[in-house]
Design an enzyme around this catalytic site. Sequence first.
Site, PDB file in Angstrom:
ATOM      1  N   CYS A  91      50.404  36.091 -85.875  1.00 45.10           N
ATOM      2  CA  CYS A  91      49.187  36.906 -85.254  1.00 45.10           C
ATOM      3  C   CYS A  91      49.698  37.992 -84.565  1.00 45.10           C
ATOM      4  O   CYS A  91      49.954  39.294 -85.426  1.00 45.10           O
ATOM      5  CB  CYS A  91      48.449  35.827 -84.536  1.00 45.10           C
ATOM      6  N   HIS A  96      48.115  29.707 -86.964  1.00 45.16           N
ATOM      7  CA  HIS A  96      48.469  28.973 -85.812  1.00 45.16           C
ATOM      8  C   HIS A  96      48.675  27.446 -86.058  1.00 45.16           C
ATOM      9  O   HIS A  96      48.282  26.758 -86.978  1.00 45.16           O
ATOM     10  CB  HIS A  96      47.761  29.490 -84.455  1.00 45.16           C
TER      11      HIS A  96
END
Length: 255
Positions: free
Chosen positions: A93, A204
């Site tokens: 990310c 994630h």
Amino acid sequence: MKLNICHLYPDLLDLYGDRGNIITLTKRAQWRGIDTAVQRVSLGEPLDFADMDILFIGGGSDREQNILVEDLMKRKQELRAAIEDGLVVLAICGGYQLLGQYYQMGNGKKIPGLGFLDLWTEAGTKRLIGNVAVRLEKELQAQGEQLETAKRLNTLVGFENHSGKTYLGAAVQEIGQVLHGNGNNGKDGSEGVRYKNVFGTYLHGPLLPKNPNFADLLLSLAFKRSGQTENLAPLEDQLEILAHETMLERILSVH
């Protein structure tokens, strides 16, 4: 062999349990009788990238990225040299975005990236949130099938939560194509990036406990870079594979 792992900025970049990626790499190495050492490095602390086998950079908010840019710029040449030498990198990310050319905020301001990868990120007007399923691109599938472990898995599963939309240039390739979810930008169906042994992704959750195939791929690349020619010893992966396949089925059933 000893495996040296660097967890970069663990105090600033650790959204959604990203440290679980470090735990997974460490355990899957130790279960094979391989010694591991994890070096946690934060702002201004010394680090020799040449001594590392795997570098992990987790996710964070725009605020954390602004804080880290200055420190990372001081390490830029050393990290670039290690990447070109085949250092295995997993960036999640915010860490993924930092490896690119820039992040353009909604007000037009550009946060410079490290410029290692041919990609850029633009702020979106809504967040891209939810479970994601990805089919690995063919080269990664082929590499995974050469491993003795988790070789049946040609997919990734994870969770995304980002407003930035990342676009890839011609000098890099995606990790895979989105089966469900948004991926890099919600438009072109791509998820993640690969350049040499560098992997960036929006997944994630954390990523690696749900995807033992991908964890072993990273380990295998690190061992090959150090001159290790033998395949990774197989592990009892039935539970991990079942968890992955169950999650994949649930994600695709709502598609």
